[in-house]
Design an enzyme around this catalytic site. Structure first.
Site, short mmCIF file in Angstrom:
data_model
loop_
_atom_site.label_atom_id
_atom_site.label_comp_id
_atom_site.label_asym_id
_atom_site.label_seq_id
_atom_site.Cartn_x
_atom_site.Cartn_y
_atom_site.Cartn_z
N THR A 122 35.16 49.51 39.62
CA THR A 122 35.87 47.47 39.61
C THR A 122 34.33 46.99 40.18
OG1 THR A 122 37.56 47.60 39.09
CG2 THR A 122 36.75 45.94 40.14
N HIS B 59 31.15 47.38 38.40
CA HIS B 59 31.02 46.71 37.64
C HIS B 59 31.01 45.39 38.36
CE1 HIS B 59 32.50 49.56 35.02
NE2 HIS B 59 34.04 48.96 35.07
N CYS C 149 57.77 39.86 38.90
CA CYS C 149 58.03 40.38 41.11
C CYS C 149 60.19 40.29 41.03
CB CYS C 149 57.47 39.26 41.51
SG CYS C 149 56.20 38.81 41.36
N CYS D 265 52.50 41.79 38.48
CA CYS D 265 53.03 40.09 38.27
C CYS D 265 52.17 39.58 37.54
CB CYS D 265 52.73 40.01 39.81
SG CYS D 265 52.78 38.39 40.25
N ILE E 255 39.51 59.45 39.65
CA ILE E 255 40.77 58.95 39.10
C ILE E 255 41.52 60.45 38.66
CG2 ILE E 255 42.74 57.58 38.53
CD1 ILE E 255 40.88 55.58 39.61
N LEU F 139 44.67 55.27 31.44
CA LEU F 139 44.24 54.16 32.75
C LEU F 139 43.33 53.72 31.98
CD1 LEU F 139 44.91 54.27 36.48
CD2 LEU F 139 43.37 55.79 35.66
N THR G 81 48.41 50.29 34.69
CA THR G 81 47.56 49.59 36.03
C THR G 81 48.39 49.53 36.95
OG1 THR G 81 46.77 47.85 35.73
CG2 THR G 81 48.83 47.66 34.85
ZN LIG Z 1 54.72 38.12 40.71
ZN LIG Z 2 39.67 50.74 42.79
#
Ligand SMILES: [Zn+2]
Ligand SMILES: [Zn+2]
Length: 358
Positions: free
Chosen positions: A43, A46, A103, A111, A183, A274, A300
């Site tokens: 990330t 990127h 949540c 979330c 990963i 993933l 995720t």
């Molecule tokens: Zn939440």
């Molecule tokens: Zn990371």
């Protein structure tokens, strides 16, 4: 107010600048953390490159980016009860609101109003950062800081292998990992620790650093998609008595690897996805999933905080910890972040850890 060093994405273009900013002020439920090690995530690459994803996703500029971290608590907010000044912590980088439907139904890691450290709010490529108490994961003070900083992506790997309680057994099963980025490499080590029968790893290119690491992590067969071409799936199916793998973990985000993950899967098997794709892809659902009776998990983040306990349990095993430390191929001063980005983009590195030397 005393200033601190930080790496700030200040312009909507490639790169970032090292500059002085105000130290973060913490809220009542937050802790102030002094960064002792940070690691570079895909990330972050990127964001550094300012690719299409970053252009669309990054709403708040300027921002301090970076999220994978280990540090020492320097100050606590007045309502903080579970963390003390001096505690060594890592960060769960997904900040949940604790009030939405997900949540409140045990799925905090998805979330609806999630904020991500270093993406939606200031992150960890700085001398200090602010973190909600709930997101502070306490580390063994003797844990190597580099390893402590990569527990977050290691959690991604564990969550891809074990997406929920009572998923099928891994012990004695044949498993393929498509993609040998950090990963993917860590997932191989997890599978090996859990007693998988045969572990297959596939790499898109011919990157020797990563292919050798895949072997070191415990892969029985490491195949290059570039070298194998059309034979790739058949080679793996042949090596499983013609059955195909029980579990396939797609870690590359490459459309051809996504197709291969299903093609090499035994009917009734499971796929975890993933790898994030650059754009929509075509897939024949009939043959890939429906007639194959495949179970598919979209992955995720990590479960909060079940996955963190699994990571901690695995790292308590010396052999596993030693293997994971081999994924860290470079430790460099944070001031040399540009060099770290180059090492990753040229695929000479797996995981690059940044040390707080400015
Ligand atoms: Zn939440
Ligand atoms: Zn990371």
């Amino acid at each position: 107010m005393e200033k601190m060093n930080a790496i700030v994405k200040g312009k909507r273009q490639t790169g970032a600048e090292i500059t002085k900013v105000n130290r973060p002020k913490i809220m009542e439920n937050e802790v102030l953390v002094e960064v002792e090690a940070a690691s570079i995530c895909g990330t972050d690459v990127h964001i550094w490159d300012w690719n299409e994803w970053a252009q669309k996703r990054m709403k708040r500029i300027p921002i301090i980016f970076g999220h994978e971290v280990a540090g020492k608590v320097a100050e606590i907010g007045k309502n903080v009860t579970s963390v003390r000044v001096g505690d060594r912590i890592s960060a769960e980088t997904h900040i949940a609101d604790n009030t939405c439907y997900q949540c409140r139904t045990g799925r905090k890691h998805v979330c609806k109003n999630m904020e991500i450290l270093g993406v939606d709010r200031d992150g960890v490529f700085a001398e200090q950062f602010a973190l909600p108490e709930e997101n502070a994961w306490k580390n063994d003070p003797h844990l190597d800081l580099g390893i402590a900083s990569i527990q977050e992506p290691l959690g991604n790997a564990v969550h891809t292998v074990l997406p929920k309680e009572h998923v099928e057994d891994i012990a004695g099963k044949n498993v393929a990992v498509l993609g040998t980025g950090p990963i993917g490499l860590m997932a191989i080590a997890v599978l090996h620790e859990l007693g998988a029968a045969k572990i297959f790893a596939t790499a898109g290119g011919l990157n020797k650093v990563r292919m050798n690491l895949a072997e070191r992590m415990g892969a029985d067969m490491v195949l290059s998609a570039k070298e194998e071409g059309e034979r790739l799936v058949k080679s793996i199916v042949d090596a499983t008595d013609g059955n195909g793998v029980d579990v396939a973990l797609e870690m590359s985000g490459d459309p051809s690897a996504v197709r291969q993950a299903f093609e090499m899967l035994t009917p009734g098997g499971r796929v975890s996805l993933l790898g994030v794709l650059d754009k929509p892809m075509e897939l024949d659902l009939n043959t890939a999933m429906i007639f194959r009776s495949a179970t598919v998990y979209g992955i995720t983040g990590r479960r909060m905080f079940e996955t963190w306990y699994q990571v901690k349990g695995l790292l308590a095993r010396p052999g596993f910890k030693e293997k994971i430390s081999a994924v860290i191929t470079h430790r460099i001063p944070i001031g040399d972040i540009g060099k770290g980005m180059d090492l990753i983009e040229s695929k000479q590195a797996a995981k690059v850890v940044l040390e707080p030397t400015w």
